[in-house]
Scaffold this active site. Sequence first.
Site, PDB file in Angstrom:
ATOM      1  N   ASP A  44       0.861  -1.171   0.000  1.00 26.21           N
ATOM      2  CA  ASP A  44       0.000   0.000   0.000  1.00 26.21           C
ATOM      3  C   ASP A  44       0.909   1.237   0.000  1.00 26.21           C
ATOM      4  OD1 ASP A  44      -2.134   1.738   0.044  1.00 26.21           O
ATOM      5  OD2 ASP A  44      -3.160   0.788   1.726  1.00 26.21           O
TER       6      ASP A  44
HETATM    7  C1  BGC Z   1      -5.120   3.235   0.375  1.00 31.04           C
HETATM    8  C2  BGC Z   1      -5.397   2.186  -0.660  1.00 31.04           C
HETATM    9  C3  BGC Z   1      -5.353   2.779  -2.039  1.00 31.04           C
HETATM   10  C4  BGC Z   1      -4.006   3.458  -2.247  1.00 31.04           C
HETATM   11  C5  BGC Z   1      -3.818   4.046  -3.639  1.00 31.04           C
HETATM   12  C6  BGC Z   1      -3.913   4.084   0.045  1.00 31.04           C
HETATM   13  O1  BGC Z   1      -3.871   5.202   0.865  1.00 31.04           O
HETATM   14  O2  BGC Z   1      -4.954   2.621   1.630  1.00 31.04           O
HETATM   15  O3  BGC Z   1      -6.633   1.595  -0.425  1.00 31.04           O
HETATM   16  O4  BGC Z   1      -5.556   1.797  -3.004  1.00 31.04           O
HETATM   17  O5  BGC Z   1      -3.885   4.505  -1.294  1.00 31.04           O
HETATM   18  O6  BGC Z   1      -4.629   5.106  -3.885  1.00 31.04           O
END
Ligand code: BGC
Length: 763
Positions: A282
């Site tokens: 993530d």
């Molecule tokens: C979130 C994810 C998301 C990623 C990309 C992160 O802050 O936890 O769910 O897919 O950002 O946008």
Amino acid sequence: MAAGGLFSAPAQADINRALLNDKPAFIADVMRQMTLDEKIGQLRLISIGADMPKPQLIKEIAAGRIGGSFNTVTPAENRPLQDAAVRQSRMKIPLFFAYDVVHGHRTVFPISLAQASSWDMDAIALSARTSAVEAAADGIDMTFAPMVDITHDPRWGRTSEGFGEDPYLVSQIARVSVEALQGDRGPDGKAPIGANGVMAAVKHFALYGAVEGGRDYNVVNMNPMRMYDDYLPPYRAAIDAGAGAVMVALNSINGVPASSNTWLLQDLLRKDWGFKGLTVSDHGAIFELIKHGVASNESEAAELAIKAGIDMSMADQIYLKELPELVSSGKVPMAAIDNAVREILGAKYDMGLFHDPYLRIGDGSHDPADINAENRLHRDAARDVARKSMVLLENRAQTLPLKKTGTIALVGPLADAHIDMMGSWSAAGVARQSITLKQGLQDALAGKGKLLTARGANITEDKRIVDYLNFLNWDTPEVVQDKRKPEAMIAEAVKIAKRSDVIVAAVGEARGMSHESSSRTSLDLPANQLALLKALKKTGKPLVLVLMNGRPLALNWERENADAILETWYSGTEGGHAIADVLFGDVNPSGKLPITFPRSVGQIPAYYNHQRVGRPFTEGKPGNYTSQYFEEPNGPLYPFGYGLSYTTFALSDVALSKNTLPRDGEIEASITVKNTGKRDGATVVQLYIQDVAASVVRPVKELKDFRKVMLKAGEEQVVRFTIDESKLKFHNAQLQYVAESGDFNVEIGLDSKTVKTQKFTLQ
Ligand code: BGC
């Protein structure tokens, strides 16, 4: 970074198209030609806009230092990036483009929690398929979805992004979503994803919804039995359905961050579950290993993550900076890099990008003149899914449906809130294209009834919260305050209410309140909104609440005092029309809660499938020394699976085809459901099972099957469920997946609480 790394790079490299139809041979051939630096470049997933300016980006891609990117949403934006990869980089390996297409892309569908409320797999598939078609048409190859984190804690802001609390329901949705997002993959399910599909990256692996106290990014501590039975099944279902990628969670699990968790990413995911796809971290999660306190610097963080099995690092430079040295010093074996590269190239292969890097981007001849053109939206599908996603919580004296004649007073901070209709993670949706409740009612009433409107209240009068919300959604301030005094706004609302036949109050949360990092300590409506409702109640006019929110709320006053409550969640681009369809009875509501509504924050966790205790509280038989809270009523405000209709349904007793289930046999449990009212309508017949006595403590009941049935007024239908050993299995103390002989209760109901029961014995 020095060119060459451990290899001396061949001057020329090219993709051997003759091998294209043999995935392993093809990928091996590509990898054979890659330098270490090129391999490490593939491990980098960058966030466009946030990470670097465009000219530098093109240079980095041309130098083979980027494997994929996210956050661009048009073919015209993606094409020059792909050109740099396949025309300028030495290896000509295509990039992939990802995006958070969670509940819609251009057309925004209801939030995931709302879609789960439909218990309608066709509706959920329609949402996912439409989203995939729209995203693919915008040059996107992968979505960071579905988000299948089970949660028992509605304080968690991301409750809105998931599908609720039940492992069985969420697993069904996970499977359907992955299949619909990725589209048809041929008879063996292994063909590359087509031009109309996008790869699904199921997230957040694992247990992110169990963060302690519902506070985002907090730790998770959980016993393995609960993990395996209650939290892991939806990820597994997504993987079994062929999800090409997995996004690793931000939280730690029993003391080890998911991003450095070898047990999670290797033993469970790869060895036990046989996952053969790509893992991505993530956002910034590898760097965060330092903050978790398991790495003391970036080099250690990179080493831990790559060895644990994170193939691609999202939005940080750590792999790029640290891996060359880690490999040359021997701390990280070349095999770890190769494994990651193999998965990344494999994912690109499965996205069809080696066959055609422009599969979704196109050659430009079909680029839309207006990316937000009205004809690119799928409004009918969005309206259809939204209508099915609403839950009727109360309806005293048949207040609903409303008549289209007479005068309606529409009040509340969410009555005309374009942006909030869309919910969080609204992808490329454009707020002004969403239909607000005001617009929806106006369209429905055209030429008939009259609509009077007054704002009545802001979302909140708490400046600290407003500032927080406006900082969170940093593009534009989303929560715009009406500067009048709260009393003045209420007075205006009361005035129009008095001139009306019925009040419709659109209250709840701004979308930013149910969002990543938006954990709450209270589940109440903000005080100023409640004050508005109390003033409206005093007018004596029927009071209909239209709730917009992304988590269960503690609706105690509301439940006692409102004449009707419709939970609409955040219902998307066509929300206003869909809500009007339901309020006026053009559509009979059929949604059922996919998550328990507690009475107060103090009751959390309040999920229905909790384990049994030695001194259970029994409703109607209060007593000391039972498991209860003494100062307020026990049990949920609204149970899991609950939802009313404009018609009524009656259930017969449960009939079992036999009372003893042999290990290799089946029992049929049947029940007759009858529409006993005057309108056609749909309901969800829910099958729960309780293991009466087992080697370990088991839940009070667990959902094992359900059927959404549509019945005409007066019509009845026999619903049949098949029960076999597989429905009785759980993880015992040794983590063996077993069904233990003995008695089981079969419970069938239209919610999790009010059920008809029968008993059988597993031999
Ligand atoms: C979130 C994810 C998301 C990623 C990309 C992160 O802050 O936890 O769910 O897919 O950002 O946008």
